[in-house]
Design an enzyme around this catalytic site. Structure first.
Site, PDB file in Angstrom:
ATOM      1  N   GLY A  30       0.841  -1.194   0.000  1.00 54.62           N
ATOM      2  CA  GLY A  30       0.000   0.000   0.000  1.00 54.62           C
ATOM      3  C   GLY A  30       0.867   1.232   0.000  1.00 54.62           C
ATOM      4  N   THR A  31       0.224   2.379   0.167  1.00 58.47           N
ATOM      5  CA  THR A  31       0.955   3.638   0.172  1.00 58.47           C
ATOM      6  C   THR A  31       1.899   3.720   1.372  1.00 58.47           C
ATOM      7  OG1 THR A  31      -1.178   4.413   0.968  1.00 58.47           O
ATOM      8  CG2 THR A  31      -0.411   5.300  -1.137  1.00 58.47           C
ATOM      9  N   GLN A  34       4.572  -2.148   3.254  1.00 56.83           N
ATOM     10  CA  GLN A  34       4.243  -3.490   2.798  1.00 56.83           C
ATOM     11  C   GLN A  34       3.732  -4.311   3.965  1.00 56.83           C
ATOM     12  OE1 GLN A  34       7.267  -5.363   0.406  1.00 56.83           O
ATOM     13  NE2 GLN A  34       8.212  -3.391  -0.048  1.00 56.83           N
ATOM     14  N   VAL A  35       2.908  -5.287   3.640  1.00 58.41           N
ATOM     15  CA  VAL A  35       2.386  -6.165   4.673  1.00 58.41           C
ATOM     16  C   VAL A  35       2.881  -7.588   4.401  1.00 58.41           C
ATOM     17  CG1 VAL A  35       0.320  -7.070   5.796  1.00 58.41           C
ATOM     18  CG2 VAL A  35       0.348  -4.711   4.961  1.00 58.41           C
ATOM     19  N   ASP A 148     -10.793   5.903   5.223  1.00 57.95           N
ATOM     20  CA  ASP A 148     -10.397   5.151   4.022  1.00 57.95           C
ATOM     21  C   ASP A 148     -11.136   3.817   3.941  1.00 57.95           C
ATOM     22  OD1 ASP A 148      -9.106   4.770   1.616  1.00 57.95           O
ATOM     23  OD2 ASP A 148      -7.280   3.970   2.499  1.00 57.95           O
TER      24      ASP A 148
HETATM   25  P1  ADP Z   1      -2.151   0.415   3.501  1.00 61.98           P
HETATM   26  O1  ADP Z   1      -2.358   1.471   4.528  1.00 61.98           O
HETATM   27  O2  ADP Z   1      -0.816   0.507   2.859  1.00 61.98           O
HETATM   28  O3  ADP Z   1      -3.294   0.316   2.528  1.00 61.98           O
HETATM   29  P2  ADP Z   1      -3.228  -1.950   4.800  1.00 61.98           P
HETATM   30  O4  ADP Z   1      -3.217  -2.030   6.293  1.00 61.98           O
HETATM   31  O5  ADP Z   1      -4.538  -1.639   4.163  1.00 61.98           O
HETATM   32  O6  ADP Z   1      -2.077  -0.960   4.315  1.00 61.98           O
HETATM   33  O7  ADP Z   1      -2.703  -3.337   4.193  1.00 61.98           O
HETATM   34  C1  ADP Z   1      -2.523  -3.499   2.803  1.00 61.98           C
HETATM   35  C2  ADP Z   1      -3.054  -4.851   2.358  1.00 61.98           C
HETATM   36  O8  ADP Z   1      -2.363  -5.899   3.055  1.00 61.98           O
HETATM   37  C3  ADP Z   1      -4.548  -5.073   2.661  1.00 61.98           C
HETATM   38  O9  ADP Z   1      -5.409  -4.583   1.653  1.00 61.98           O
HETATM   39  C4  ADP Z   1      -4.621  -6.583   2.796  1.00 61.98           C
HETATM   40  O10 ADP Z   1      -4.779  -7.196   1.532  1.00 61.98           O
HETATM   41  C5  ADP Z   1      -3.258  -6.953   3.394  1.00 61.98           C
HETATM   42  N1  ADP Z   1      -3.385  -7.051   4.854  1.00 61.98           N
HETATM   43  C6  ADP Z   1      -3.330  -6.038   5.736  1.00 61.98           C
HETATM   44  N2  ADP Z   1      -3.541  -6.438   7.004  1.00 61.98           N
HETATM   45  C7  ADP Z   1      -3.753  -7.776   6.941  1.00 61.98           C
HETATM   46  C8  ADP Z   1      -4.058  -8.798   7.915  1.00 61.98           C
HETATM   47  N3  ADP Z   1      -4.198  -8.504   9.221  1.00 61.98           N
HETATM   48  N4  ADP Z   1      -4.203 -10.077   7.481  1.00 61.98           N
HETATM   49  C9  ADP Z   1      -4.092 -10.368   6.169  1.00 61.98           C
HETATM   50  N5  ADP Z   1      -3.828  -9.465   5.198  1.00 61.98           N
HETATM   51  C10 ADP Z   1      -3.652  -8.178   5.565  1.00 61.98           C
HETATM   52 MG    MG Z   2      -5.263  -0.169   2.899  1.00 60.83          MG
END
Ligand code: ADP
Ligand code: MG
Length: 353
Positions: A30-31, A34-35, A148
């Site tokens: 995401g912005t 990374q996750v 968001d």
């Molecule tokens: P950003 O602020 O960069 O958008 P997010 O917290 O939305 O970050 O996470 C980006 C993506 O990572 C999510 O859309 C999802 O697909 C994956 N993700 C985030 N948190 C989890 C979680 N707890 N379990 C599984 N996937 C996750």
């Molecule tokens: Mg997000």
């Protein structure tokens, strides 16, 4: 926001890395960073670790995410009953703030894509809507605006108890009501009229996004997939069959970017059955002239139409809308009524969670 920072134990941030989390695979990007799916060697469980970009602005906002989410988790949802993601840990690693969350499943955008963007059965739309609303009751009570809400930020919960479920994630853009700093918030398709028009915003903006999500879950495609803010606004006016009130347009800061003031309304000037307004939306040519570049009007994913027609005929669930069963008709009418309460231009009239 010193009162919020109290919820973050800053000492924890400085604790030495223990090599506790082993990266298994990348889950998303995401912005903010990374996750990664990680193995937590201390609890012997999978967790999702969000690694924030090591730049001050992202760090600051991530501290906000940690603060707001720990407040929500600990104070407003101690028993994990309200469909909000659990934060498990946070730490600094090689100058990156990292946040560990419980491991969840696919996001709703991925789910819709897998379903060939045909939309979900009404029973799932109902279940997911109720659960997202449950989360929104809690965030509203806490005075938090998510800012968001969109299908990518709603995740399926792993089917431990067989029942389908979702949780709201990503408080990385969230803020406290009454302490709104940013004007450029929410993802475009889900951006509320007050944010588009530059009008003071509240937790009601999450309810607008929620309405867009409910419609999308049912029809399988975004409700207002505008290629630009102007395009989003044009689609709202078309689908809702009206425009924001003159009171709102008069007070909003960005009205001039989208509307032309065409005169005042005098008593007795009303046209039968047609609301008269002192504003009209700009034409594409006017926007083009103003912006000195072609307005992005985008392509329609489905025929332009009013909200009720959209719900009654999409997404190919029942191609001939006239032949809906009595139950389906009742359900569609109820869904249209529900959506009308949510995608309501006036934030004060819009339904609260
Ligand atoms: P950003 O602020 O960069 O958008 P997010 O917290 O939305 O970050 O996470 C980006 C993506 O990572 C999510 O859309 C999802 O697909 C994956 N993700 C985030 N948190 C989890 C979680 N707890 N379990 C599984 N996937 C996750
Ligand atoms: Mg997000």
């Amino acid at each position: 926001n010193s009162d919020l920072i109290l919820y973050v134990n800053l000492e924890l941030i400085n604790k030495k890395s223990e090599r506790r989390y082993v990266i298994i695979e990348m889950l998303g990007q995401g912005t903010f960073g990374q996750v990664a799916k990680c193995w937590d060697a201390e609890t012997n469980a999978y967790v999702a670790v969000k690694v924030i970009k090591n730049q001050p602005a992202f760090y600051q906002q991530a501290i906000m995410e940690v603060s707001l989410l720990s407040m929500l988790n600990e104070k407003f949802d101690p028993d994990d009953q309200h469909h909000i993601v659990r934060m498990l840990d946070f730490f600094l690693y090689q100058n990156h703030l990292c946040i560990a969350f419980e491991m969840l499943g696919h996001n709703l955008y991925e789910l819709l894509k897998r379903n060939s963007l045909r939309g979900l059965q009404l029973k799932y739309v109902r279940t997911f809507s109720r659960q997202i609303l449950d989360a929104l009751v809690v965030t509203k009570d806490a005075g938090i605006i998510h800012c968001d809400l969109k299908p990518e930020n709603i995740l399926i919960t792993p089917n431990v108890k067989t029942a389908a479920g979702v949780k709201v994630i990503d408080f990385g853009s969230a803020c406290m009501e009454g302490k709104t700093i940013y004007s450029y918030i929410q993802s475009r398709y889900y951006r509320s009229p007050e944010v588009l028009l530059g009008y003071p915003y509240t937790t009601a903006i999450d309810m607008w996004s929620f309405g867009c999500i409910v419609a999308e879950l049912y029809i399988g495609l975004p409700l207002f997939p505008g290629a630009s803010e102007y395009d989003v606004l044009c689609r709202m006016i078309e689908i809702l069959g009206g425009q924001p009130s003159d009171d709102l347009l008069r007070e909003a800061k960005n009205t001039g970017r989208f509307f032309k003031h065409v005169g005042s309304i005098y008593p007795g000037n009303e046209v039968q059955n047609a609301p008269i307004s002192a504003y009209r939306i700009l034409t594409e040519e006017e926007v083009e002239a103003r912006e000195s570049k072609k307005p992005k009007v985008g392509r329609w994913y489905f025929p332009r139409g009013r909200l009720d027609r959209l719900i009654f005929t999409y997404p190919w669930k029942n191609l001939n809308g006239e032949n809906l069963s009595e139950t389906e008709k009742t359900d569609c009418l109820a869904l249209v009524d529900f959506l009308r309460g949510l995608v309501e231009f006036d934030p004060n009239k819009r339904w609260s969670p």
